[in-house]
Motif scaffolding. Structure first.
Motif, PDB file in Angstrom:
ATOM      1  N   LEU A  56       0.850  -1.187   0.000  1.00 14.91           N
ATOM      2  CA  LEU A  56       0.000   0.000   0.000  1.00 14.91           C
ATOM      3  C   LEU A  56       0.886   1.237   0.000  1.00 14.91           C
ATOM      4  N   ASN A  57       0.753   2.036  -1.058  1.00 16.35           N
ATOM      5  CA  ASN A  57       1.546   3.265  -1.191  1.00 16.35           C
ATOM      6  C   ASN A  57       0.610   4.435  -1.473  1.00 16.35           C
ATOM      7  N   LEU A  58       0.484   5.325  -0.468  1.00 15.82           N
ATOM      8  CA  LEU A  58      -0.365   6.507  -0.602  1.00 15.82           C
ATOM      9  C   LEU A  58       0.462   7.778  -0.418  1.00 15.82           C
ATOM     10  N   SER A  59       1.742   7.722  -0.755  1.00 12.40           N
ATOM     11  CA  SER A  59       2.637   8.854  -0.517  1.00 12.40           C
ATOM     12  C   SER A  59       2.412   9.976  -1.529  1.00 12.40           C
ATOM     13  N   TYR A  60       2.812  11.184  -1.149  1.00 11.91           N
ATOM     14  CA  TYR A  60       2.779  12.353  -2.043  1.00 11.91           C
ATOM     15  C   TYR A  60       1.402  12.578  -2.672  1.00 11.91           C
ATOM     16  N   SER A  61       0.346  12.432  -1.906  1.00  8.11           N
ATOM     17  CA  SER A  61      -0.978  12.461  -2.537  1.00  8.11           C
ATOM     18  C   SER A  61      -1.980  13.376  -1.853  1.00  8.11           C
ATOM     19  N   ASN A  62      -1.514  14.257  -0.971  1.00  8.57           N
ATOM     20  CA  ASN A  62      -2.384  15.246  -0.331  1.00  8.57           C
ATOM     21  C   ASN A  62      -3.556  14.628   0.407  1.00  8.57           C
TER      22      ASN A  62
END
Length: 954
Positions: free
Chosen positions: A151-157
């Motif tokens: 699960l990668n939710l980085s850099y997404s405001n």
């Protein structure tokens, strides 16, 4: 000095590289299926993906990675098989969607728990990194995807609390929620408080990669992470972590990357390493880690990057560190390391970055450094290195940046050794005892193309001719040399299109060898020519200018209206010249950017421009105003009450006529108010509202004006900053500031106050003022009434001057509480009674004056009082004691002695008016600067006059 180097460009580059690496890691998971037979997806999942696509707007600005493109544009109901869609992975047997990679897909919009994304129950890998989800929360429905391993939710405001439901995803091996933040303001969008960090990860025991960088965690690092034996990457950069870091984490058997940098309240130390370790990258920069580096650090034989800059490590650098043969980046700067550079470092042949700046490294620069031919970045600045710079440095053909400034290096240095280093673009030699030698025959075939060049204090007597062949310079520092005469015409043609910062301050320059006063560098942001002998009109910088300092010269004429075009002007210093005329009122239009306005010691006249008048109260960035020693007339502009970050106001020695500016009392940051020697007049009224005014004030000087009546005790009661001797975190009083020159360079620092206090003809000079000091001067007015007992509560006072007024009553015994007082002047008033015995508690008072009052009785004895001479007490016929060589009469009635007729006659002559005041000899005394990949140091020198500001970049 507080010097800090902000490697903004490098950091941002590393961040993007890290993001790219994450993308590659995830994409590789899909690549293994590329050659397999493509399955056919299920209609319900195809429909769910299309509805998910339709919930977003495609916006190129929603993604930061330069390789971003909208993968979902290819998705279509006409292409029935979603397994062929970009970013979608399906199970080869069942056709179920098991992977969704929408990294950098330009998605803009919100995600709710109703999103059809959460109906894809077979999904195992999900990346939504580098999109813009418009400050929506991470949906709790994420728990429905119970089979997630990635699960990668980085850099997404994403914004708000990280949901507890993530802790239910027990299969996760990769979890990345990092960098949901504003990169400009560095505001963190995500927080991890309820659930806490410990609660969230306690069940995620299969984690191999955990990245919570730039999440507001505000907790300790849970010790249970030391049981996560599968953990390979642990990234907790800038998370507000505190407490002691669990040392057992260092011993995790599979750990390769450990980054906890930028957590200043996180303490820790290195353990002893008894076995070989798998660490590849260890980043502890700007944390509270301390102690010595263990000699067993050689067990980290896989290590490639060691970053411990800005910690509290001490002792000698262990010789065993030179055994880490694979290391490429060794960043040990800003610690307390001592001793020489270990000779074992010559074995580190893979080094590309070596940073030892701001330590206490001694010895000479070792010649074997020239054998480390892969080095691209070498920083040995701000140490105690001695001797010459070895010629072998010229062998570093890949060297891009060499920083040797602020050491004790000496000797004659042939500069041509650097001109043949083709990769060298950044060179800093400032602040040593070097004497640069240039070949007399210069050629236009110079190999090096410098971008940043720092040659301050290098004993130059002229502009080096090789500069005439440089056309890519961005930053040039030649301050503090012995360059005399006019600036040559060829120098004005150097790097005209690229130069952003030029510092030629503290030389003997007399002018420009051209008729035009317009500076030729079209993109110039910083220009410092202070402390020279420049004559003629004020040079005109381009509209791009941010910092303009020509103080301490002999410039004349008026300020051109062309300065009205400089809407980004941040620091504007013209003090100590021969300038005249009216200051253009258009300068008020720059108040949203203007931070320092220093016009002192010229001949400006007219009314003061309205500053902060056209902007909201929060918009202005103005911190310091110095208009002293001019001929300004009229009133203080009422618009200054809108300058909400204003810290210092100095308008002394002008022709202002106004009442007391009580309306400035609401400014929340005002620390210094100097109105000395003007025509301020009238009774200072008690504030109409019972609120604290001037609560942060440290210095107030109202001396040599025409104030009358009783000084309101309410103001004294509200001077809260003067009541405590506890530091508020600043070492010296000064205005903090920072601004960006470009995306690559950022400068930060502070303007530090200095002042001279005069009493009884004795000057006490303060080059810097500790943030716990306070000064009050109300002298040479017509104040009446008694001295308030409340002065005794201002325990931070170093100087109190109430002289030459019409004060009556006794001297308050509460003044004995001011145990840090260094100067007390109550002379030339109408004070009566005895000198309180409590004043003998003033153990630091160097100057004391109660002369020319109506005091009686015995002068107290003991401590400092025994050192005061007769001038401190003269003009009080009723006083007696050893200091006056006048014995006190003994009487059982304890009455004070009466003066003789001769003494009475001797005191009957008219009092001469005594002008005493704070003299602010150099208000902005020290400019401390941090620069990204640049060579700048700011220094202030106190010369005769007022508000001396001098920028000497090194």
């Amino acid at each position: 000095m507080g010097l800090s180097l902000c490697l903004v460009a490098v950091l941002r580059g590393l961040v993007l590289k890290l993001l790219l690496f994450k993308i590659v890691v995830f994409t590789s998971c899909f690549a293994s299926h590329a050659n397999a037979v493509q399955p056919f997806c299920h209609d319900d999942e195809s429909s769910a993906l299309l509805r998910f696509k339709e919930s977003f707007v495609i916006a190129q600005t929603a993604s930061r990675y330069e390789g971003a493109y909208p993968k979902v544009l290819q998705w279509s109901s006409e292409t029935r098989n979603c397994c062929s869609w970009d970013g979608v992975e399906c199970d080869e047997q069942t056709g179920n969607v098991i992977g969704l990679d929408l990294t950098s897909s330009c998605l803009f919009g919100s995600i709710s728990s109703n999103s059809t994304l959460f109906s894809l129950l077979h999904i195992r890998k999900l990346s939504l990194a580098d999109n813009n989800f418009n400050y929506s929360q991470i949906p709790a429905a994420i728990t429905q995807l119970s089979g997630l391993t990635y699960l990668n939710l980085s850099y997404s405001n994403f914004y708000g609390q990280v949901p507890f439901e993530i802790s239910n995803l027990h299969m996760l091996s990769y979890l990345d929620l990092s960098y949901n933040y504003d990169p400009d303001s560095e505001e963190k969008f995500l927080q991890l408080k309820n659930p806490s960090f410990k609660t969230l990860v306690s069940n995620l025991t299969r984690l191999e990669v955990l990245d919570f960088s730039s999440i507001n965690i505000s907790s300790e690092v849970p010790g249970l992470l030391s049981n996560f034996t599968s953990l390979r990457w642990l990234l907790l950069e800038d998370c507000e972590l505190h407490g002691a870091f669990p040392t057992k984490i260092f011993h995790l058997p599979n750990l390769q990357v450990l980054i906890v940098k930028f957590n200043e309240n996180l303490s820790g130390h290195f353990p002893e390493f008894h076995e070989r370790n798998t660490l590849l990258h260890l980043g502890l920069r700007q944390t509270g880690f301390s102690g010595r580096l263990p000699s067993s650090i050689d067990k980290l034989d896989s290590l490639k990057i060691l970053g411990i800059t800005g910690c509290n490590f001490s002792g000698a650098i262990p010789h065993s560190l030179g055994k880490l043969a694979k290391i490429t980046e060794l960043l040990l700067g800003k610690n307390n390391f001592i001793g020489p550079i270990p000779s074992s470092f010559q074995n580190l042949t893979q080094l590309t970055f070596l940073n030892l700046m701001q330590n206490k490294i001694t010895g000479s620069i070792p010649p074997w450094l020239g054998n480390l031919t892969k080095i691209e970045y070498l920083d040995l600045s701000e140490n105690k290195l001695e001797g010459p710079i070895p010629q072998s440095v010229s062998k570093l053909k890949n060297l891009d940046s060499l920083n040797l400034r602020f050491n004790n290096l000496s000797g004659f240095l042939e500069f041509d050794m650097f001109l043949n280093m083709k990769s060298l673009t950044h060179l800093y030699l400032s602040g040593n005892n070097l004497s640069l030698v240039f070949e007399k025959t210069n050629t236009n075939t110079t190999s090096s193309k410098f971008q940043l060049l720092g040659l301050a204090s290098c004993n130059l007597i002229e502009f080096p001719n090789f500069l005439g062949y440089q056309n890519e310079l961005e930053w040039l520092v030649l301050a503090g040399n012995k360059i005399y005469g006019q600036i040559p015409k060829w120098m004005l043609n150097t790097s005209v299109d690229t130069l952003m910062a030029l510092n030629i301050g503290s030389n003997f320059l007399t002018g420009f060898n051209q008729q035009s006063t317009v500076l030729p560098w079209v993109n110039l942001l910083i220009f410092n020519a202070s402390h020279n002998m420049l004559q003629g009109p004020l040079p005109i910088p381009p509209p791009s200018i941010l910092l303009f300092d020509v103080s301490n010269n002999k410039l004349n004429g008026e300020v051109s209206h062309l300065f009205c075009n400089m809407s980004s002007l941040y620091h504007f210093r013209l003090s100590n010249n021969n300038l005249s005329g009216m200051v253009p009122h258009c300068l008020g239009n720059s108040s949203t950017s203007l931070s320092v306005l220093s016009l002192g010691n010229n001949s400006f006249h007219g009314v003061i421009p309205q500053i902060c008048s056209n902007n909201s109260r929060s918009a202005s960035s103005l911190r310091l105003i110095d208009l002293s020693h001019n001929k300004f007339q009229g009133q203080l502009p009422r618009s200054w009450s809108n300058c909400m970050v204003l810290e210092g106001i100095v308008v002394s020695n002008n022709q202002l006529v106004d009442t007391f500016p009580s309306w400035l009392g609401s400014l929340p940051e005002l620390r210094l108010l100097v109105l000395h020697y003007n025509g301020f007049y009238g009774v200072i009224e008690k504030p109409k509202m019972d609120v604290d005014l001037f609560s942060k004030l440290h210095v107030i000087d109202l001396s040599s004006n025409n104030f009358t009546g009783v000084f309101p005790s309410h103001y004294i009661a509200s001077w809260n900053a003067m009541k405590s001797n506890e530091s508020n975190g600043l070492k010296y009083m000064g205005a903090e500031w920072n601004f960006s020159l470009s995306k690559d360079y950022q400068i930060s620092g502070s303007d530090v106050y200095e002042m001279t206090v005069t009493s009884k003809g004795v000057d006490t000079y303060y080059q810097v003022i500790q943030d716990i000091f306070a000064f009050v001067d109300l002298s040479d007015n017509k104040f009446e009434g008694e001295i308030s007992d409340l002065f005794g509560k201002l325990k931070a006072l170093r100087s109190l001057n109430l002289s030459n007024n019409m004060l009556t009553g006794g001297i308050p015994s509460s003044l004995g509480n001011l145990t840090n007082l260094e100067s007390l002047d109550l002379s030339r008033n109408k004070l009566s009674g005895q000198i309180p015995q409590q004043l003998t508690q003033l153990g630091f008072v160097g100057t004391f004056n109660v002369s020319h009052n109506n005091l009686v009785g015995l002068i107290p004895q003991g401590n400092q009082f025994n050192s005061f001479d007769a001038s401190s007490f003269e003009g009080n016929p009723g006083l007696c004691g050893d200091q006056l060589l006048k014995k006190c009469a003994t009487s059982s009635s304890s009455r004070a002695p009466f003066p003789t007729a001769e003494e009475d006659d001797g005191d009957s002559e008219s009092l001469l008016k005594l002008v005493w005041g704070f003299v602010l000899a150099g208000y902005i005394s020290g400019l401390v600067v941090g620069v990204a990949l640049a060579d700048i140091m700011i220094n202030r020198r106190a010369l005769s006059g007022w508000l001396r500001s001098h920028l000497t970049q090194g």
